[in-house]
Design an enzyme around this catalytic site. Structure first.
Site, mmCIF file in Angstrom:
data_model
loop_
_atom_site.group_PDB
_atom_site.id
_atom_site.type_symbol
_atom_site.label_atom_id
_atom_site.label_comp_id
_atom_site.label_asym_id
_atom_site.label_seq_id
_atom_site.Cartn_x
_atom_site.Cartn_y
_atom_site.Cartn_z
ATOM 1 N N GLY A 14 0.819 -1.220 0.000
ATOM 2 C CA GLY A 14 0.000 0.000 0.000
ATOM 3 C C GLY A 14 0.849 1.264 0.000
ATOM 4 N N ASP A 87 -3.109 -13.755 1.980
ATOM 5 C CA ASP A 87 -4.314 -12.968 2.153
ATOM 6 C C ASP A 87 -4.520 -12.837 3.660
ATOM 7 O OD1 ASP A 87 -6.819 -12.010 2.435
ATOM 8 O OD2 ASP A 87 -7.822 -13.535 1.203
ATOM 9 N N ASP A 171 0.287 8.389 15.653
ATOM 10 C CA ASP A 171 -0.215 9.618 15.053
ATOM 11 C C ASP A 171 1.045 10.329 14.595
ATOM 12 O OD1 ASP A 171 -0.932 12.239 14.497
ATOM 13 O OD2 ASP A 171 -2.618 12.174 15.883
ATOM 14 N N HIS A 172 1.344 10.221 13.302
ATOM 15 C CA HIS A 172 2.675 10.648 12.886
ATOM 16 C C HIS A 172 2.891 12.155 13.036
ATOM 17 C CE1 HIS A 172 0.713 11.492 9.025
ATOM 18 N NE2 HIS A 172 1.787 12.159 8.655
ATOM 19 N N HIS A 234 -4.834 13.990 13.965
ATOM 20 C CA HIS A 234 -3.708 14.918 13.807
ATOM 21 C C HIS A 234 -4.035 16.339 14.303
ATOM 22 C CE1 HIS A 234 -2.121 11.692 11.541
ATOM 23 N NE2 HIS A 234 -2.594 12.001 10.362
#
Ligand code: BG6
Length: 463
Positions: A14, A87, A171-172, A234
């Protein structure tokens, strides 16, 4: 940490993995810190071999890693990556994963769930079949669940399997240099700390404007939207750092305690139409994996009120959106004007892409005049190469912290819970009023209706 630490990424093909996680892990590799050494198992459904995956990852690392790309470092780094095709929603497939780990002689585990929250429970269920997995650490991405009840249920199931202090809710934004700097700017400078309240400040504006659209993330984003994707986590983190009382110490636990008090003081508005505007960029419904009749918002602007002695009556404006004309994240503190017609002083904390501080104040125009003009002092921290080289990127900092077992700069469950209940409630009210996600042009500054939030109070967005 020893060499057997295994860092497994679910959702390894992703956008998040390619854009943020791998570049961050590459930077960690370049620092050559033994404590942070891990083998990386990338789990994905796509048909890669380890070899072809490493090749595919290379371009992303080259483009997004903070440190200069070096072939030798990449080869060393890539040598640690193994691609495991499975999967992850198929419970039986985890038996194969268990044998795979055994062959690798895995020691401790860190599992990174870089997938939409609706898959978290399936992965936890599957991991029950992997020996020693429950002893490991797990990093989960926001939004945690899709609503407060779903988040609470999810939290319960995670805590039933992993130890509570092994769950890292990332939470970057908390890893960003200038977000960490906010409390220093506030509390280490009396010129600001003494006037940090509703008596001296007219309004505070927190903006997170993005140029990118939903890109390849339509499937996730269409279930989420700007409120859950950006505001609830954020932007609330930033708002609470800006608004909190001075913590007893710089320790993050103390900061956390003060942040919670701010969240609890957030008032639910009486008339939502004066407090929130949602928008959707033109062309969003044609994005891949987005519902053709989608009403999901790609823009949100809110007028928030913190009901405590420091802030009563003063608005906090918060806005975020995709496909806007500029990429800019900043916190503007607009002070009260001393007299009619005099420009307000403005302190602007620039979070990204420029990291720095801008201060605007009044000064006399030079010459035989008493007219005012504005001095605009602009400090750019990341314009210096040395500062740039010494500032770890947000994910790099937080992944390193997780590997070291430092939990402080991660979100805590109580924060998540209160933020959810606020966002769920305002969203419900917005829907009940029949208010839409207003269309806006790509490349603009969002829907015109968002101006209304401020205009009726005599304010305008600080650009
Ligand atoms: C993520 C959101 O958490 O933050 C994305 O899911 C958003 O939609 C991103 O684009 C913004 O992060 P940054 O670091 O680029 O500001």
């Amino acid at each position: 940490m020893n060499k057997e630490q295994i860092f497994t990424i679910f959702g390894g093909t992703g956008d998040l993995t390619f854009r943020k996680l791998l570049p961050a892990l590459y930077n960690i590799e370049a620092a050559d810190d033994k404590e942070l050494s891990a083998r990386i198992v990338v789990v994905g459904r796509r048909d890669y071999t380890s070899e072809s995956y490493r090749e595919a990852a290379r371009g992303w690392v080259e483009k997004f890693a903070r440190l200069r790309f070096q072939k030798e470092t990449y080869e060393k780094f890539a040598g640690r990556i193994v691609y495991y095709r499975m999967d992850f929603t198929d419970e039986n497939a985890y038996e194969g994963l268990d044998s795979f780990y055994k062959k690798m002689q895995a020691g401790s585990h860190i599992f990174y769930f870089a997938v939409a929250p609706r898959f978290f429970s399936a992965i936890v269920k599957g991991l029950k079949r992997v020996e020693g997995a429950g002893e490991g650490k797990v990093v989960i991405e926001k939004p945690f669940g899709e609503s407060l009840p779903a988040a609470a249920k999810l939290n319960e199931s995670m805590e039933a399997f992993f130890k509570a202090d092994h769950i890292y809710r990332i939470d970057h934004y908390l890893g960003k240099e200038m977000v960490r700097n906010i409390q220093i700017i506030r509390f280490a400078n009396p010129i600001f700390s003494h006037v940090w309240d509703a008596e001296h400040i007219e309004c505070i504006q927190i903006s997170a404007m993005e140029e990118v659209g939903v890109e390849t993330r339509g499937g996730y984003y269409d279930h989420s939207g700007a409120l859950k994707d950006m505001v609830q986590n954020h932007l609330f983190q930033i708002l609470t750092i800006v608004a909190m009382e001075q913590p007893e110490s710089m320790a993050v636990e103390d900061m956390h305690r003060e942040q919670i008090k701010v969240l609890k003081a957030l008032r639910i508005p009486e008339d939502i139409s004066e407090h929130m505007v949602l928008g959707q960029y033109e062309g969003y419904r044609e994005e891949p994996a987005v519902n053709e009749n989608s009403t999901t918002e790609t823009y949100a602007a809110l007028r928030l009120l913190v009901d405590n002695d420091r802030w009563r009556g003063m608005p906090f404006y918060v806005r975020t959106g995709k496909k806007l004309g500029t990429r800019e994240m900043q916190v503007a503190i607009v002070f009260k004007s001393p007299a009619e017609g005099v420009e307000p002083d403005i302190l602007n904390i620039k979070i990204q892409p420029t990291e720095g501080v801008y201060l605007q104040f009044n000064i006399k125009k030079p010459g035989e005049t008493e007219e005012l003009s504005q001095a605009k002092m602009d400090f750019c921290q990341n314009c210096s190469l040395v500062n740039r080289m010494n500032t770890p990127e947000a994910y790099e900092r937080l992944l390193g912290a997780c590997m070291r077992g430092e939990r402080s700069w991660f979100s805590q469950w109580d924060q998540v819970e209160i933020s959810w209940s606020y966002v769920d409630e305002v969203r419900k009210q917005y829907r009940q009023k029949g208010l839409p996600a207003y269309g806006y042009r790509q490349g603009s500054s969002g829907p015109e209706e968002a101006e209304r939030l401020l205009k009726s109070f005599g304010h305008r967005w600080f650009e």
